[in-house]
Design a protein around this motif. Structure first.
Motif, mmCIF file in Angstrom:
data_model
loop_
_atom_site.group_PDB
_atom_site.id
_atom_site.type_symbol
_atom_site.label_atom_id
_atom_site.label_comp_id
_atom_site.label_asym_id
_atom_site.label_seq_id
_atom_site.Cartn_x
_atom_site.Cartn_y
_atom_site.Cartn_z
ATOM 1 N N HIS A 151 123.208 95.357 -22.679
ATOM 2 C CA HIS A 151 122.093 94.509 -22.261
ATOM 3 C C HIS A 151 122.143 94.263 -20.751
ATOM 4 O O HIS A 151 121.119 94.321 -20.064
ATOM 5 C CB HIS A 151 122.154 93.188 -23.025
ATOM 6 C CG HIS A 151 120.917 92.357 -22.915
ATOM 7 N ND1 HIS A 151 120.774 91.353 -21.980
ATOM 8 C CD2 HIS A 151 119.748 92.404 -23.600
ATOM 9 C CE1 HIS A 151 119.585 90.800 -22.114
ATOM 10 N NE2 HIS A 151 118.933 91.418 -23.086
ATOM 11 N N LYS A 181 121.210 97.342 -18.839
ATOM 12 C CA LYS A 181 119.773 97.608 -18.942
ATOM 13 C C LYS A 181 118.948 96.708 -18.028
ATOM 14 O O LYS A 181 118.028 97.172 -17.348
ATOM 15 C CB LYS A 181 119.319 97.428 -20.392
ATOM 16 C CG LYS A 181 117.820 97.665 -20.588
ATOM 17 C CD LYS A 181 117.427 97.486 -22.054
ATOM 18 C CE LYS A 181 115.920 97.707 -22.239
ATOM 19 N NZ LYS A 181 115.525 97.529 -23.669
ATOM 20 N N PHE A 182 119.265 95.415 -17.999
ATOM 21 C CA PHE A 182 118.419 94.457 -17.287
ATOM 22 C C PHE A 182 118.920 94.121 -15.876
ATOM 23 O O PHE A 182 118.149 93.578 -15.083
ATOM 24 C CB PHE A 182 118.284 93.171 -18.108
ATOM 25 C CG PHE A 182 117.384 93.319 -19.301
ATOM 26 C CD1 PHE A 182 116.015 93.143 -19.186
ATOM 27 C CD2 PHE A 182 117.901 93.670 -20.538
ATOM 28 C CE1 PHE A 182 115.178 93.284 -20.279
ATOM 29 C CE2 PHE A 182 117.080 93.827 -21.641
ATOM 30 C CZ PHE A 182 115.702 93.642 -21.519
ATOM 31 N N GLN A 230 120.444 86.237 -23.703
ATOM 32 C CA GLN A 230 119.713 87.505 -23.657
ATOM 33 C C GLN A 230 118.201 87.274 -23.730
ATOM 34 O O GLN A 230 117.433 87.941 -23.028
ATOM 35 C CB GLN A 230 120.171 88.415 -24.800
ATOM 36 C CG GLN A 230 121.568 88.966 -24.598
ATOM 37 C CD GLN A 230 122.038 89.824 -25.751
ATOM 38 O OE1 GLN A 230 121.516 89.750 -26.869
ATOM 39 N NE2 GLN A 230 123.040 90.647 -25.506
ATOM 40 N N LYS A 231 117.788 86.313 -24.534
ATOM 41 C CA LYS A 231 116.363 86.004 -24.627
ATOM 42 C C LYS A 231 115.849 85.458 -23.307
ATOM 43 O O LYS A 231 114.734 85.779 -22.869
ATOM 44 C CB LYS A 231 116.107 84.989 -25.747
ATOM 45 C CG LYS A 231 114.627 84.664 -25.930
ATOM 46 C CD LYS A 231 114.397 83.696 -27.076
ATOM 47 C CE LYS A 231 112.906 83.355 -27.199
ATOM 48 N NZ LYS A 231 112.652 82.393 -28.306
ATOM 49 N N PRO A 236 112.672 86.582 -16.666
ATOM 50 C CA PRO A 236 113.494 87.335 -15.698
ATOM 51 C C PRO A 236 113.416 86.823 -14.271
ATOM 52 O O PRO A 236 114.292 87.105 -13.462
ATOM 53 C CB PRO A 236 112.931 88.758 -15.802
ATOM 54 C CG PRO A 236 111.523 88.567 -16.276
ATOM 55 C CD PRO A 236 111.568 87.397 -17.192
ATOM 56 N N LYS A 266 122.904 85.465 -27.706
ATOM 57 C CA LYS A 266 121.511 85.770 -28.034
ATOM 58 C C LYS A 266 120.558 84.888 -27.228
ATOM 59 O O LYS A 266 119.484 85.337 -26.804
ATOM 60 C CB LYS A 266 121.272 85.572 -29.534
ATOM 61 C CG LYS A 266 121.893 86.647 -30.398
ATOM 62 C CD LYS A 266 121.317 88.003 -30.059
ATOM 63 C CE LYS A 266 121.870 89.103 -30.914
ATOM 64 N NZ LYS A 266 121.332 90.426 -30.530
ATOM 65 N N ILE A 286 116.957 86.143 -20.315
ATOM 66 C CA ILE A 286 116.861 87.260 -19.372
ATOM 67 C C ILE A 286 115.607 88.080 -19.632
ATOM 68 O O ILE A 286 114.923 88.525 -18.703
ATOM 69 C CB ILE A 286 118.121 88.132 -19.482
ATOM 70 C CG1 ILE A 286 119.333 87.372 -18.920
ATOM 71 C CG2 ILE A 286 117.947 89.459 -18.743
ATOM 72 C CD1 ILE A 286 120.655 88.031 -19.229
ATOM 73 N N GLU A 287 115.283 88.273 -20.895
ATOM 74 C CA GLU A 287 114.140 89.104 -21.259
ATOM 75 C C GLU A 287 112.806 88.385 -21.059
ATOM 76 O O GLU A 287 111.838 88.985 -20.592
ATOM 77 C CB GLU A 287 114.276 89.535 -22.723
ATOM 78 C CG GLU A 287 115.456 90.457 -22.975
ATOM 79 C CD GLU A 287 115.717 90.677 -24.453
ATOM 80 O OE1 GLU A 287 114.836 90.332 -25.268
ATOM 81 O OE2 GLU A 287 116.804 91.190 -24.813
ATOM 82 N N VAL A 288 112.750 87.104 -21.412
ATOM 83 C CA VAL A 288 111.483 86.364 -21.374
ATOM 84 C C VAL A 288 111.222 85.734 -20.008
ATOM 85 O O VAL A 288 110.075 85.639 -19.567
ATOM 86 C CB VAL A 288 111.463 85.277 -22.476
ATOM 87 C CG1 VAL A 288 110.152 84.486 -22.431
ATOM 88 C CG2 VAL A 288 111.648 85.914 -23.851
#
Length: 362
Positions: free
Chosen positions: A161, A164-165, A109-110, A116, A106, A112-114
């Motif tokens: 995930h 997607k990214f 993943q955060k 990038p 987690k 990668i999302e916040v």
């Protein structure tokens, strides 16, 4: 007059002091806090770099829980800090060191999302991929410190995930294939078939294409077993297996695919044989013969194919069939008599009794 000048000068001084320009003259933009701050404020609020160093020192000392607390506080208080991405990354590594792989996943993943655009993006994708494989192997996630979270759904989430990214990154095709594998293990056969197909469609140059093609066929077969009343599922499985064997005749999975094909043929043959048997019992002989012929012609190598051939002989040539059955019965009877006569007095009584029962039955 002097009093008027005095009050005027005081009034002007107050206006100057309270001017917005003077109020913000000493304020500066803080990337740590993401807002304008005054240097006169408490300097300890703008200390993300020192806090990160302190958290890393705790990590080196194996004080993982304290390190987690410091890192989480830093990320919360200084989300726009230049060290926030590194803190988010380190949070994942600390959770990994603690063995809490779900929370580590987690955290990555955060990041990668916040963040990038962070320099560690590819490294984090790799870490997420490895954690996904860990859960794919059956490793359960922790809930309140106990490993009880189902593994395969977490693996599915991890690979989804990545796809997607970072679909065309270093792990894009591998993540897509592993996603399908995780869905297959989780019993999500429809989703797995689509994901294996996505490997073929989106990564045609990947070294995993051949393997994905076989897995697609095998998954279609498993789906047909799970949906045993769905005739179309069995047909789909047969098509996928046939497609794999035609496209990759010398592939390592060909032998296994051939066995799957045999099992599919057995199921199809048995299904149609039972239909023929039903018609025969209902005295619809011509309908029964149609089904028996089809089974005997299309599936001669199966058990049901052989049984269908016998039923055809019985229905179309009953005299010849009965004669052949009588001859076979006489041969078995003679063989049983010879074996019984050849037993010595000290022979196993169990074997003797079995032969005597068989002789009586014949």
């Amino acid at each position: 007059m002097m009093h008027k000048k005095y009050y005027l000068s005081v009034w002007l001084a107050l206006l100057t002091a309270l001017s917005p320009f003077n109020l913000y003259a000493d304020w500066v933009w803080s990337p740590e806090l993401g807002k304008f701050v005054s240097p006169k404020e408490d300097d300890t609020r703008d200390n993300s770099s020192q806090q990160l160093e302190y958290a890393l020192e705790l990590y080196k000392q194996k004080q993982y829980d304290k390190a987690v607390t410091e890192l989480e506080t830093l990320i919360k208080d200084f989300p726009a800090s230049r060290v926030a991405p590194e803190a988010q990354y380190r949070l994942g590594t600390v959770y990994e060191e603690k063995g809490d792989y779900f929370k580590a996943l987690k955290a990555y993943q955060k990041m990668i999302e916040v963040y990038p655009q962070n320099d560690r993006f590819e490294e984090v994708i790799e870490r997420e991929f490895k954690l996904g494989n860990l859960f794919l192997s059956g490793k359960k996630g922790k809930l309140f410190g106990v490993e009880i979270r189902p593994a395969f759904p977490i693996a599915v989430q991890a690979f989804e995930h990545i796809v997607k990214f970072a679909p065309y990154g270093s792990f894009g095709d591998q993540a897509q294939f592993s996603l399908a594998a995780a869905q297959k293990k989780a019993g999500q056969f429809d989703a797995a078939m689509q994901s294996f197909q996505d490997v073929l469609d989106n990564y045609p140059q990947s070294s995993l294409v051949e393997k994905a093609r076989y897995e697609l066929a095998e998954t279609a077969y498993f789906r047909s077993i799970a949906q045993n009343r769905d005739e179309r599922a069995l047909e789909k499985a047969s098509e996928q297996v046939q497609g794999f064997m035609q496209n990759y005749p010398g592939a390592p999975g060909t032998e296994k695919a051939a066995k799957i094909r045999e099992e599919i043929d057995e199921k199809n043959a048995e299904k149609n044989y039972q239909i023929g048997l039903y018609y025969e019992k209902q005295n619809f002989v011509q309908s029964a013969i149609i089904y028996y012929k089809d089974v005997a012609k299309r599936y001669p190598h199966t058990q049901s194919g052989a049984k269908a051939e016998n039923r055809l002989l019985a229905l179309k040539q009953p005299v010849e069939y009965l004669a052949s059955q009588r001859d076979a019965l006489d041969a078995e009877l003679d063989d049983t008599k010879k074996r019984l006569a050849g037993l010595s007095e000290s022979a196993d009584p169990v074997e003797r009794e079995a032969l005597e029962r068989k002789l009586a039955r014949l």
